[in-house]
Design a protein around this motif. Structure first.
Motif, PDB file in Angstrom:
ATOM      1  N   GLY A   1       0.941  -1.296   0.012  1.00 29.94           N
ATOM      2  CA  GLY A   1      -0.111  -0.031  -0.073  1.00 29.94           C
ATOM      3  C   GLY A   1       0.790   1.234   0.000  1.00 29.94           C
ATOM      4  O   GLY A   1       0.302   2.487   0.099  1.00 29.94           O
TER       5      GLY A   1
ATOM      6  N   THR B   1      -9.868  -5.515  -6.738  1.00 34.04           N
ATOM      7  CA  THR B   1      -9.628  -4.944  -5.377  1.00 34.04           C
ATOM      8  C   THR B   1      -8.435  -3.585  -5.700  1.00 34.04           C
ATOM      9  O   THR B   1      -8.645  -2.485  -5.200  1.00 34.04           O
ATOM     10  CB  THR B   1      -8.876  -5.906  -4.551  1.00 34.04           C
ATOM     11  OG1 THR B   1      -9.787  -6.917  -4.258  1.00 34.04           O
ATOM     12  CG2 THR B   1      -8.412  -5.195  -3.074  1.00 34.04           C
ATOM     13  N   ASP B   2      -7.669  -4.107  -6.899  1.00 33.04           N
ATOM     14  CA  ASP B   2      -6.707  -3.077  -7.267  1.00 33.04           C
ATOM     15  C   ASP B   2      -7.358  -1.873  -7.780  1.00 33.04           C
ATOM     16  O   ASP B   2      -7.167  -0.413  -7.415  1.00 33.04           O
ATOM     17  CB  ASP B   2      -5.821  -3.708  -8.342  1.00 33.04           C
ATOM     18  CG  ASP B   2      -4.683  -4.637  -7.565  1.00 33.04           C
ATOM     19  OD1 ASP B   2      -4.637  -4.729  -6.466  1.00 33.04           O
ATOM     20  OD2 ASP B   2      -3.983  -4.830  -8.571  1.00 33.04           O
TER      21      ASP B   2
ATOM     22  N   ARG C   1     -10.566  -0.845  -6.945  1.00 31.25           N
ATOM     23  CA  ARG C   1     -11.255  -0.275  -5.588  1.00 31.25           C
ATOM     24  C   ARG C   1     -10.028   0.553  -4.805  1.00 31.25           C
ATOM     25  O   ARG C   1     -10.496   1.857  -4.558  1.00 31.25           O
ATOM     26  CB  ARG C   1     -11.771  -1.244  -4.607  1.00 31.25           C
ATOM     27  CG  ARG C   1     -12.929  -1.851  -5.019  1.00 31.25           C
ATOM     28  CD  ARG C   1     -13.332  -2.999  -4.300  1.00 31.25           C
ATOM     29  NE  ARG C   1     -13.580  -2.801  -2.794  1.00 31.25           N
ATOM     30  CZ  ARG C   1     -13.777  -3.637  -1.795  1.00 31.25           C
ATOM     31  NH1 ARG C   1     -13.543  -5.063  -2.121  1.00 31.25           N
ATOM     32  NH2 ARG C   1     -13.730  -3.152  -0.581  1.00 31.25           N
ATOM     33  N   LEU C   2      -9.008   0.092  -4.708  1.00 27.38           N
ATOM     34  CA  LEU C   2      -7.644   0.940  -4.177  1.00 27.38           C
ATOM     35  C   LEU C   2      -7.529   2.208  -4.827  1.00 27.38           C
ATOM     36  O   LEU C   2      -7.241   3.103  -4.248  1.00 27.38           O
ATOM     37  CB  LEU C   2      -6.567  -0.017  -3.803  1.00 27.38           C
ATOM     38  CG  LEU C   2      -6.940  -0.980  -2.811  1.00 27.38           C
ATOM     39  CD1 LEU C   2      -5.625  -2.081  -2.741  1.00 27.38           C
ATOM     40  CD2 LEU C   2      -6.815  -0.586  -1.465  1.00 27.38           C
ATOM     41  N   ALA C   3      -7.869   1.931  -6.264  1.00 25.30           N
ATOM     42  CA  ALA C   3      -7.188   3.118  -7.061  1.00 25.30           C
ATOM     43  C   ALA C   3      -8.506   4.021  -6.991  1.00 25.30           C
ATOM     44  O   ALA C   3      -8.333   5.337  -7.560  1.00 25.30           O
ATOM     45  CB  ALA C   3      -6.916   2.580  -8.448  1.00 25.30           C
ATOM     46  N   ALA C   4      -9.530   3.737  -6.510  1.00 22.03           N
ATOM     47  CA  ALA C   4     -10.732   4.623  -6.651  1.00 22.03           C
ATOM     48  C   ALA C   4     -10.969   5.275  -5.246  1.00 22.03           C
ATOM     49  O   ALA C   4     -12.002   5.932  -5.146  1.00 22.03           O
ATOM     50  CB  ALA C   4     -11.827   3.943  -7.126  1.00 22.03           C
ATOM     51  N   ARG C   5     -10.109   5.089  -4.350  1.00 25.44           N
ATOM     52  CA  ARG C   5     -10.368   5.581  -3.169  1.00 25.44           C
ATOM     53  C   ARG C   5     -10.583   7.142  -3.149  1.00 25.44           C
ATOM     54  O   ARG C   5      -9.545   8.086  -3.832  1.00 25.44           O
ATOM     55  CB  ARG C   5      -9.494   5.103  -2.099  1.00 25.44           C
ATOM     56  CG  ARG C   5      -9.703   3.672  -1.619  1.00 25.44           C
ATOM     57  CD  ARG C   5      -8.623   3.243  -0.786  1.00 25.44           C
ATOM     58  NE  ARG C   5      -8.496   3.956   0.423  1.00 25.44           N
ATOM     59  CZ  ARG C   5      -9.072   3.751   1.473  1.00 25.44           C
ATOM     60  NH1 ARG C   5     -10.192   2.615   1.431  1.00 25.44           N
ATOM     61  NH2 ARG C   5      -9.117   4.450   2.679  1.00 25.44           N
ATOM     62  N   SER C   6     -11.350   7.862  -2.558  1.00 21.21           N
ATOM     63  CA  SER C   6     -11.582   9.437  -2.339  1.00 21.21           C
ATOM     64  C   SER C   6     -10.136   9.955  -2.009  1.00 21.21           C
ATOM     65  O   SER C   6      -9.610   9.254  -1.151  1.00 21.21           O
ATOM     66  CB  SER C   6     -12.691   9.606  -1.914  1.00 21.21           C
ATOM     67  OG  SER C   6     -12.580   9.424  -0.518  1.00 21.21           O
TER      68      SER C   6
END
Lengths: 495, 495, 495, 495
Positions: B146, B242-243, B245-250
């Motif tokens: 991360g 999941t990758d 989602r992690l890239a879409a975190r606000s």
């Protein structure tokens, strides 16, 4: 369990020394029960007890004998007989079967291991409580779906972890009550040659009660829920560790594991501070699940017993406890040294441009505009549009966004262009709604004419002073987090 | 499967209509084999075939009959006998057992379902390939643990997804080869009343080959690996999702799911754009694992067969395929409309202050300072210290960091203080090392006197022009990503 | 769930109609709470309630809307708004988030499904109780490791099944207590816009209590133990069904499933009476395990929530309940019509040649021979040898045993030879020990000279009349099963 | 793994000594690649190699250092640096990351462990082949649903075990091919500082090929199928062991585990010969499933890596291999000493009263009675009725069956009554059909008048001599098992 992940205390509980000591305790308890009930003379008990306590069990001898006979309990008895005159042999293991000797020790070892868990759990729980109190007024964005949601205090988020753990632990405590029971009801559990009164008295000596309805062994339906509860507990720890890992992501680091001076994060990349303990918690949870599934699968056995459960239990119970203890310990240790960055939490709030109050804003406008002819749907769309608007990039940045380089040279140009972008202040939801500055966006389906209308209505509304006054209060922590006190009271009994 | 997650095509494969059609195909194939091998007259085959094709199977009648007899294959035969004169009955299902009729259809239905998977997989794989090419020169931080690691192109990251999927698919393709086999070897698989030549000929008609070593049924060890491969495929999709989602975190949104105009992200919070499809992929993976475990558990059965596998297969195979198809489809759909924000990727790089090259920097200094008397360990510590230094906050910010508010009022003060911080330019690793500006930090164990020494050495080193020139190259995409071309060539055969 | 395994009652609980009805109940309960607490006028509540009850929810309209907006709860609200004047819209779903509406219904649906389980469980438990009483004095061999062990009554064996189920059900009942809790604490569970007093009042209307420590949703650690308990319950049923299958094996059929007149057991082999329902129980248990694992995996989620749990719960909860209900129902049905063969149980006892009392015999000889100079080990070996002796075949049979045919022709000869063996009476442990007729066997390691000595000692011992009298008592049910009464009392409170 | 279940050879592969030796091999291979490609002087390689080979790795030093730095690979390098002059340090671990050093050893250790599996598998497979040949003509009842089905040879049953294992092993061999690949592509797998040609050359030295598409680590989708295949293999062994346990059940013991002289089967019951090794195989399978699930769960990881996989792999791979090796070894050992009772197999056939040919009988009657006006359904019912008839008890026995004792005294009376039943010869299907002696039974739905009709038809049919001649052939092994030769040929290439 691999030595790297072993708990010394758990190892000592499940080691041969302790197991055989417990077996001996059962055999002695039977003898005590027999003399108390008048079946044998107290002297016999005393003689045997004295001989055994004087001569500790020789583990090597026992292992060797076990290999010869293929029966570990018989081998244990043979080892013990060595220290008794032949005439006393008949009183030992009388009328009982191997598992009559072994079941109580099994329950007692599980109890001992659970006491280790209790202790470490309490430490962890206390750590969390202290953190919840410490960070009660440190504010941060909550995230649903990884997206900024509403505001919360970091303390109140810790409360949910605290409560999740409590739920998991309560279930464990409920499910472990069965460990008060055991059996000495003979080879098929019907007291063929054994005696219910001796069973009761023996178990009383050992601090246990009789279980009625055993076969040769205690039914494994009794223990599966304990394995499940332990695994669930680790799953909760993994959930917490995952939240921590998400909060430790570079770029917006809200908290980090403690580091030891002298640590190295990576052999290749000296800048690294990796949340490897929290990641390891996920590994622990995956192992716990595996052991839980093994233990659950033992419920089914043939008739009055078959022995497939024995090998699995020799492995899965201690290994599951090692995993539980490690995961609790690791979380406690990293939380005790937790590095927290409240400024970065504020930066996140700042960058979220006020949308954390979008729900409040929507309800506020619904109420204030209830006579405006706008439907709930219209109000929703006004707020949605405003939220999209505040994140729209300036033209220079938009240009970078829309340029796909076709070489690494061009990529470098983009990067340099980015470095040189003028710094912008963020636009906030708190500002553009009162000003009636909603703008059209391609991403939503709202007609420009409607937007014009909405802007008119908003401007009119906010021309009233008392509206504007109330408006800014919507964005304050005092207002938004006013009810967190309830949680502190209900969960920690702290005002 | 819940209708929300059903694939229409999968439903049609596993529905009663198709299953019974396949059963009829087997029965007809047996008859064809018998006349080809001279056991019956061709006319008999023709008569039966004609009668059956003329009279479609009545599913309702069959279901009703099944309920009466408790045997679905017998009920099917009874339904079919209705359309044959009695004297022809003896030729039907002659010398075979129920599972002789059912096994080939089972394999064929799995093959049909896998063809649906093939098709959607290819679409997804093509989508990924197109994205890998499109974003070949769009640069971003890679992340290990991360944490920002080295630079990569977004395209090359997509290549790893592409390859992961290929690995999963290759294993599936390997494991499905067993579907070419089936059996008509009778009630216990020993051809008691059946005949190996009829088996061979029948299976040839159906496009299959005989499996030698069946019992009443094909051993389920054949199919478990297919279920496992399917589940693994969904696990890879979950990894990719999941990758994403992690890239879409606000806060640092690098990419987002497409949205439909008119969408609503949350009933409460109008600002929400949640990656719910990618989160659903995790749900799919959890279900896939569950079905995989069910199917794996079927390997073990008693003796020449018992029937516990039947209910599980009726449920788990179609449901697993629904899950696989949905997860592939969902990923493809969201990738086709993927919203990518290259400017935000650049912002991340910018904010990482050059540490993405820390590994290069370390190797560069090792080489250039090999005569300086500094050990590998010293060099490592220099770079580590520099990387810590670049992230140290300015005093005003540090003060906010270290202030723990004791009320929400104070929290608001902190927040406002944060809003008003002067904006800082980031210090980069590229700058502080050549300038010899390393500073002491509490977090590391490096003595001030050593730091002074290091700074002297660095200043001296960078006073040489050619060193400085090479230095800045270390931080460029052209240099850092020079070898990605190998991956494009090896994986996509694209230069 | 495949329609073949569906429970109609479970389907009705988890269908859209019931779910949306429950959602409406929550929305109405909020309104009721608001007027009770004085936030709105009672008239508003009455108007909305009346409008909604008059206009049932249109499921098709809702589904369609859901597909447009991609948000099922919003689609539901839109459907309901259709029947309200615009000015009332603002009161609906006020200050709450989707999962505030959905969580209470989720808990309520689980409760409803558990009530179905309760009912069927009670029926099954009653059936078992009745059988335990009916067969209290029907004797049979108990089996450990599949081998004849001691005697038991069939009734007392049923008691262990009864108790296993009770244990499983008690754990379920413990773990379901959490269903009394729910939440309406808003988008992140911190009451940002909602109000703890409204939550409390709303939940009171719905018969529930507030859970403190929720995020957007209730933490799934609450529900995992329920899924585990349900799966454990099915595992116990599978255990019972396996015992029944073992008892139904041909050759020594002790009990069988009921059959319907007109049934067919196999399309190929007309003689078959297969325990297919009991085998299906194993299929049910395998499915239950899969669903349990799915549900357990939901404990971990990101931060204040992500939505992977939603798809899994839509599938796994109803499907798990279908499986539980089917497995309970199937076992109850087959037990109610259970065909029991007490004569075959006696045949098994007869064929076991008295070894069922080997434990008693050993203890008896230990006591009686305590002055003979024989050790515990010697006594053990005497009894072991006697047990081996009684199973030694007559020479003619031994010859068949040792002849390995080298063609099927020779196999037929062996078979015919076997048909023509003289019929032998079994030798019993009860006989050969008093007669001192122990013989050498290759299989054990006991020297002929020792055997001679043992035989002498035994003959001498049994020359005493009172020894012989006590001896035969050892083999009687009255003696061996004297303590089963304790189990009836402790488990059923029946004397 | 608990020492009781450890394989010494597996322990030696996964021990620290071997792991660190493999790490050193990789580091040396990189140096060799560098000099081969001209990046460094051969002398450097030679110097380092010599120094390291001369100074074995000090495991204790390494462990200690690992505890200080929290990084095992760095600790290993530090240990190795001790034996190199400072100026050589720069060449070691140059441009690579920890997992570049570790991945090849990981693959190599898996390969080594699989070679141990290969060896033991081959022994087991050979044992089974030898048994299949030995018992080719020993006949026994096959069982479907635990019920006697058709005849088979014990040898042909062993063939199905042999083939099941082959299928499992073939899948393993397919899935292990990925072990030829590894990576040295740097911290994120994009060759940031490393070089594809060095990677290729290094892996060549190690006997491996480059994998393109790695991140920091090899994607775990590569290895999950190996874990699954291993677990499937143990599941097959469990299936075989279960068949053996079923065949070892007392009352009709067809085969038994070997026993060691001097063994004790139970501490309570001296008569016991329990199939504890075969039961343990089930335990092994349950553990294997758990480890498989752990390893499967590693497919999903975050971005370019996170480290949850590390702890799981340290535990689950070796422990899974221990389980696999033990389960193979145990089965091989017990099969090598298998005690087989062909006479008891004949007894089972005898007691099955000819129903093993019911399928043949049905087809025979269908053909012979095709002009009789009887439908397929009628013929089925005739044979079904005959099969029920042959098992009907004599009146004296029926009376015992129907008497439910109401005390243990009555139970003893039943038992004695049973002992004194006259011995009956079994009625066979081969007899009652030709004699036309079908009788009404309550259990089936066949009218007495129909039965009369059937008997007439049968008597008439069997009055023809050639019919009767063919009839008895139906029951012979030569006829029934004529096609087993196909299986021997196809599976073992034995005529």
């Amino acid at each position: 369990m691999h030595e790297r992940y072993q708990s010394e205390r758990i190892s000592q509980i499940f080691c041969d020394e302790n197991k055989l000591k417990q077996w001996q305790n059962t055999e002695l308890a039977v003898l005590k029960a027999m003399y108390r009930l008048g079946y044998i003379d107290k002297k016999i008990y005393d003689q045997i007890r004295k001989a055994w306590l004087k001569n500790p069990i020789n583990i090597a001898w026992w292992k060797n004998r076990d290999q010869e006979t293929g029966h570990d309990l018989n081998a244990f008895l043979d080892e013990r007989y060595r220290f008794l005159p032949t005439k006393l042999h008949q009183y030992v293991h009388k009328n009982i079967t191997s598992y009559d000797t072994e079941e109580a020790p099994f329950a007692i070892m599980l109890k001992q291991a659970l006491e280790v868990v209790d202790e470490i759990f309490t430490e962890l729980h206390d750590t969390l409580k202290a953190l919840a109190l410490k960070y009660r007024y440190v504010i941060m964005n909550a995230r649903t779906h990884g997206q900024e949601a509403e505001l919360q205090s970091f303390g109140s988020r810790i409360l949910t972890w605290y409560k999740d753990l409590k739920i998991a632990k309560d279930a464990l405590d409920n499910n472990r009550r069965v460990l008060q029971y055991s059996k000495l009801s003979g080879a098929i559990g019907k007291y063929g040659s054994s005696d219910p009164t001796i069973e009761e008295e023996t178990l009383k000596v050992l601090g246990l009660n009789p279980y009625y309805g055993a076969t040769q062994i205690m039914p494994r339906i009794l223990y599966a829920p304990i394995g499940q509860s332990l695994s669930n507990l680790v799953a909760v720890i993994d959930k917490i560790a995952t939240d921590l890992r998400l909060a430790a992501r570079s770029g917006q680091v809200l908290m980090r594991e403690p580091i030891k001076k002298g640590f190295k994060g990576s052999s290749a990349m000296p800048h690294k501070q990796n949340p490897i303990n929290w990641e390891q918690e996920e590994g622990m949870a995956k192992m716990a699940t595996g052991y839980m599934i093994m233990l659950t699968s033992l419920i089914k056995t043939w008739e009055e017993r078959s022995i497939e459960q024995s090998s699995v239990e020799r492995v899965a119970w201690p290994d599951l406890f090692h995993v539980v203890v490690r995961s609790l310990t690791l979380l406690n240790k990293t939380l005790k040294g937790l590095r927290v960055y409240p400024d970065n939490m504020l930066e996140e709030i700042h960058k979220s441009r006020g949308v954390y109050a979008s729900s409040e804003v929507k309800e506020f406008l619904k109420e204030k505009l209830s006579d405006s002819g706008l439907s709930n749907e219209n109000i929703y769309r006004i707020v949605q549009l405003a939220c999209f608007n505040v994140f729209e990039p300036a033209p220079a940045r938009l240009k970078i966004r829309e340029t796909i380089p076709s070489s690494f040279g061009e990529a470098l140009i983009s990067l340099n262009r980015f470095y040189n972008l003028p710094i912008e202040r963020y636009v906030s939801l708190a500002d553009i709604i009162p000003l009636g500055e909603l703008k059209f966006t391609e991403e939503l389906n709202i007609a420009p004419s409607d937007i014009d209308k909405y802007n008119q209505i908003l401007k009119k509304l906010f021309s009233k002073e008392e509206v504007a006054n109330k408006w800014f209060k919507l964005f304050t922590p005092e207002f938004l987090l006013r009810n967190e006190a309830t949680l502190y009271w209900e969960i920690l009994r702290v005002k």
